[in-house]
Design a protein around this motif. Structure first.
Motif, PDB file in Angstrom:
ATOM      1  N   UNK A  14       0.821  -1.179   0.000  1.00 26.92           N
ATOM      2  CA  UNK A  14       0.000   0.000   0.000  1.00 26.92           C
ATOM      3  C   UNK A  14       0.846   1.215   0.000  1.00 26.92           C
ATOM      4  N   UNK A  15       0.190   2.274  -0.178  1.00 28.12           N
ATOM      5  CA  UNK A  15       0.878   3.463  -0.529  1.00 28.12           C
ATOM      6  C   UNK A  15       1.025   4.463   0.557  1.00 28.12           C
ATOM      7  N   UNK A  16       1.562   5.493   0.456  1.00 28.93           N
ATOM      8  CA  UNK A  16       1.748   6.649   1.302  1.00 28.93           C
ATOM      9  C   UNK A  16       3.198   6.757   1.493  1.00 28.93           C
ATOM     10  N   UNK A  17       3.653   7.909   1.588  1.00 31.01           N
ATOM     11  CA  UNK A  17       5.032   7.950   1.819  1.00 31.01           C
ATOM     12  C   UNK A  17       5.560   9.317   1.690  1.00 31.01           C
ATOM     13  N   UNK A  18       6.821   9.341   1.304  1.00 24.69           N
ATOM     14  CA  UNK A  18       7.413  10.621   1.254  1.00 24.69           C
ATOM     15  C   UNK A  18       8.745  10.621   0.645  1.00 24.69           C
ATOM     16  N   UNK A  19       9.019  11.696  -0.004  1.00 26.65           N
ATOM     17  CA  UNK A  19      10.267  11.899  -0.688  1.00 26.65           C
ATOM     18  C   UNK A  19      10.386  13.377  -0.812  1.00 26.65           C
ATOM     19  N   UNK A  20      11.254  13.847  -1.623  1.00 26.39           N
ATOM     20  CA  UNK A  20      11.328  15.283  -1.795  1.00 26.39           C
ATOM     21  C   UNK A  20      11.238  15.575  -3.257  1.00 26.39           C
ATOM     22  N   UNK A  21      12.279  16.154  -3.828  1.00 27.59           N
ATOM     23  CA  UNK A  21      12.204  16.593  -5.201  1.00 27.59           C
ATOM     24  C   UNK A  21      11.916  15.476  -6.151  1.00 27.59           C
ATOM     25  N   UNK A  55      -2.406  -1.427  -7.615  1.00 19.60           N
ATOM     26  CA  UNK A  55      -3.650  -0.678  -7.438  1.00 19.60           C
ATOM     27  C   UNK A  55      -3.490   0.449  -6.430  1.00 19.60           C
ATOM     28  N   UNK A  56      -2.555   0.301  -5.491  1.00 19.97           N
ATOM     29  CA  UNK A  56      -2.409   1.315  -4.462  1.00 19.97           C
ATOM     30  C   UNK A  56      -1.941   2.647  -5.017  1.00 19.97           C
ATOM     31  N   UNK A  57      -1.172   2.630  -6.103  1.00 19.70           N
ATOM     32  CA  UNK A  57      -0.800   3.883  -6.758  1.00 19.70           C
ATOM     33  C   UNK A  57      -2.050   4.660  -7.155  1.00 19.70           C
ATOM     34  N   UNK A  58      -3.011   3.948  -7.744  1.00 18.79           N
ATOM     35  CA  UNK A  58      -4.250   4.581  -8.190  1.00 18.79           C
ATOM     36  C   UNK A  58      -5.102   4.965  -6.980  1.00 18.79           C
ATOM     37  N   UNK A  59      -5.141   4.089  -5.982  1.00 14.26           N
ATOM     38  CA  UNK A  59      -5.975   4.374  -4.811  1.00 14.26           C
ATOM     39  C   UNK A  59      -5.575   5.680  -4.149  1.00 14.26           C
ATOM     40  N   UNK A  60      -4.287   5.831  -3.862  1.00 14.47           N
ATOM     41  CA  UNK A  60      -3.879   7.003  -3.106  1.00 14.47           C
ATOM     42  C   UNK A  60      -3.864   8.279  -3.935  1.00 14.47           C
ATOM     43  N   UNK A  61      -3.831   8.154  -5.256  1.00 14.87           N
ATOM     44  CA  UNK A  61      -3.958   9.339  -6.104  1.00 14.87           C
ATOM     45  C   UNK A  61      -5.405   9.806  -6.198  1.00 14.87           C
ATOM     46  N   UNK A  71     -14.126   2.037  -2.090  1.00  9.30           N
ATOM     47  CA  UNK A  71     -13.138   1.310  -2.874  1.00  9.30           C
ATOM     48  C   UNK A  71     -13.633   0.870  -4.252  1.00  9.30           C
ATOM     49  N   UNK A  72     -14.814   1.304  -4.616  1.00  6.38           N
ATOM     50  CA  UNK A  72     -15.389   0.841  -5.877  1.00  6.38           C
ATOM     51  C   UNK A  72     -15.369   1.959  -6.909  1.00  6.38           C
ATOM     52  N   UNK A  73     -15.325   1.571  -8.190  1.00  5.84           N
ATOM     53  CA  UNK A  73     -15.457   2.526  -9.288  1.00  5.84           C
ATOM     54  C   UNK A  73     -16.607   2.069 -10.170  1.00  5.84           C
ATOM     55  N   UNK A  74     -17.157   3.038 -10.921  1.00  9.59           N
ATOM     56  CA  UNK A  74     -18.258   2.704 -11.819  1.00  9.59           C
ATOM     57  C   UNK A  74     -18.007   3.362 -13.171  1.00  9.59           C
ATOM     58  N   UNK A  75     -18.620   2.859 -14.226  1.00 11.86           N
ATOM     59  CA  UNK A  75     -18.404   3.425 -15.556  1.00 11.86           C
ATOM     60  C   UNK A  75     -18.648   4.933 -15.567  1.00 11.86           C
ATOM     61  N   UNK A  76     -17.723   5.650 -16.180  1.00  2.00           N
ATOM     62  CA  UNK A  76     -17.829   7.098 -16.277  1.00  2.00           C
ATOM     63  C   UNK A  76     -17.013   7.844 -15.243  1.00  2.00           C
ATOM     64  N   UNK A  77     -16.611   7.165 -14.157  1.00  2.00           N
ATOM     65  CA  UNK A  77     -15.757   7.816 -13.156  1.00  2.00           C
ATOM     66  C   UNK A  77     -14.432   8.218 -13.796  1.00  2.00           C
ATOM     67  N   UNK A  78     -13.909   9.346 -13.354  1.00  2.00           N
ATOM     68  CA  UNK A  78     -12.605   9.808 -13.836  1.00  2.00           C
ATOM     69  C   UNK A  78     -11.565   9.598 -12.734  1.00  2.00           C
ATOM     70  N   UNK A  79     -10.484   8.943 -13.089  1.00  2.00           N
ATOM     71  CA  UNK A  79      -9.412   8.659 -12.148  1.00  2.00           C
ATOM     72  C   UNK A  79      -8.115   9.303 -12.614  1.00  2.00           C
ATOM     73  N   UNK A  80      -7.301   9.733 -11.657  1.00  2.00           N
ATOM     74  CA  UNK A  80      -5.953  10.184 -11.950  1.00  2.00           C
ATOM     75  C   UNK A  80      -5.038   8.966 -11.936  1.00  2.00           C
ATOM     76  N   UNK A  81      -4.265   8.791 -12.996  1.00  2.00           N
ATOM     77  CA  UNK A  81      -3.310   7.688 -13.072  1.00  2.00           C
ATOM     78  C   UNK A  81      -1.919   8.278 -12.905  1.00  2.00           C
ATOM     79  N   UNK A  82      -1.297   8.079 -11.742  1.00  2.00           N
ATOM     80  CA  UNK A  82       0.009   8.693 -11.505  1.00  2.00           C
ATOM     81  C   UNK A  82       1.125   7.956 -12.221  1.00  2.00           C
ATOM     82  N   UNK A  83       2.259   8.630 -12.321  1.00  2.00           N
ATOM     83  CA  UNK A  83       3.442   7.987 -12.867  1.00  2.00           C
ATOM     84  C   UNK A  83       3.911   6.899 -11.906  1.00  2.00           C
TER      85      UNK A  83
END
Length: 348
Positions: A14-21, A55-61, A71-83
């Motif tokens: 799972x995600x969360x964290x920290x870094x800098x630049x 999936x955690x990349x997408x979850x936390x974004x 935790x569910x998505x449905x057709x038409x929802x817009x999600x941010x897909x991070x690098x």
């Protein structure tokens, strides 16, 4: 059993964290994705990253929206897909000094990877997040971070002002539980990050968790010392009313041994810890996480309510954290430590 679960059992993260630049990150920009019929964040992760466990990349974004939709998505929802971040070393530049001369003395402990750990890159993702927030705060002050690996000593040392603030700690629902020791004695910062609490079950189990009713009558294991307030909120009262039985064990492996012996129906741990113990015990493919989280818990900085500079220090930290969360740097931090954790979980 779906393929993503088998993979997740081999290295669920799972995600969360920290870094800098962002210099250490892949040079790309987040993209938008419109959910199609039949898609889940697991299938989207497999399509975007080649690995459903990411999936955690997408979850936390998209944390606010996905938490609200259970935790569910449905057709038409817009999600941010991070690098997808690399796992290169982080480059935070903390404004630290020695303890004797620090204006603000912070306390944390090791052996809590990936959150705080002396052997983790950047000494843990929450440690880096604290450093980045202190760098972003208005009128920065010198500060120190001291490591006390006996977590039982933290509250006394914060109470007697040996240290000013400590991290990371879960916050109970203080509106519903005002008499909780933590609520009575400590102020909490805004959350550094959120962590998902999952249910881990035996592969092939008929235990599902689509609605709260599915968990009624089940036995869940958490180790001694782990809080359980998320299971007994005013809306749930699973423990108070006897709808769920909480079984305690000496430690995390003991919980999983009880699961494998059929003595409990599920083990409830945060997604990081569950993944680590499953790998350490060689239970990949035998124990899997259920899709739906039990809860999402914030991890906070705390300071004694009896500290004469408590509100000043808390305001300073929250201001820096808010500024950090408004920047791209916070999301880079999140993605960064996800990559590190995945790399380690999937290493032979």
């Amino acid at each position: 059993m779906s393929d993503w679960r088998r993979l997740a059992a081999a290295g669920m993260v799972a995600a969360l964290g920290m870094l800098t630049g962002g210099a250490a990150l892949a040079q790309c920009a987040p993209s938008a994705h419109k959910v199609s019929a039949g898609e889940t964040i697991f299938t989207i992760a497999e399509a975007k990253y080649g690995d459903p466990e990411k999936w955690t990349l997408i979850y936390y974004a998209n944390e606010v929206a996905l938490t609200a939709s259970v935790f569910q998505v449905k057709p038409g929802d817009m999600l941010i897909i991070p690098c997808e971040a690399t796992s290169a070393s982080a480059d935070a530049t903390p404004l630290q000094t020695d303890v004797a001369n620090a204006e603000l003395k912070l306390l944390t402990g090791s052996n809590y990877e990936p959150f705080t750990d002396l052997d983790w890159p950047g000494q843990g993702m929450l440690t880096e997040l604290v450093n980045a927030a202190m760098e972003a705060t208005p009128d920065p002050v010198t500060y120190s971070i001291t490591w006390e690996n006996d977590w039982g000593k933290h509250f006394p040392e914060l109470d007697d002002k040996t240290f000013d603030m400590g991290f990371p700690w879960y916050k109970p629902d203080c509106d519903a539980q005002p008499d909780s020791d933590r609520c009575v004695n400590y102020h909490f910062s805004d959350p550094l990050a959120e962590v998902l609490m999952l249910l881990f079950v035996k592969d092939g189990s008929d235990f599902t968790f689509e609605t709260d009713e599915d968990i009624f009558g089940k036995k869940l294991c958490r180790p001694d010392g782990f809080l359980s307030f998320d299971l007994d909120t005013p809306e749930r009262q699973w423990l108070t009313t006897g709808k769920v039985e909480l079984v305690r064990a000496d430690d995390e492996p003991a919980c999983f041994n009880m699961l494998m012996a059929g003595e409990v129906d599920a083990v409830s741990l945060n997604v990081f810890l569950g993944a680590q113990v499953i790998k350490e015990m060689g239970l990949q493919g035998q124990v899997v996480p259920l899709d739906r989280p039990v809860s999402s818990l914030g991890m906070h900085m705390i300071i004694s309510k009896r500290h004469w500079r408590g509100t000043t220090f808390l305001y300073r930290f929250n201001a820096g954290l808010a500024k950090l969360k408004e920047s791209d740097r916070y999301n880079e931090i999140v993605s960064k430590h996800l990559g590190i954790f995945w790399d380690r979980m999937n290493a032979e």
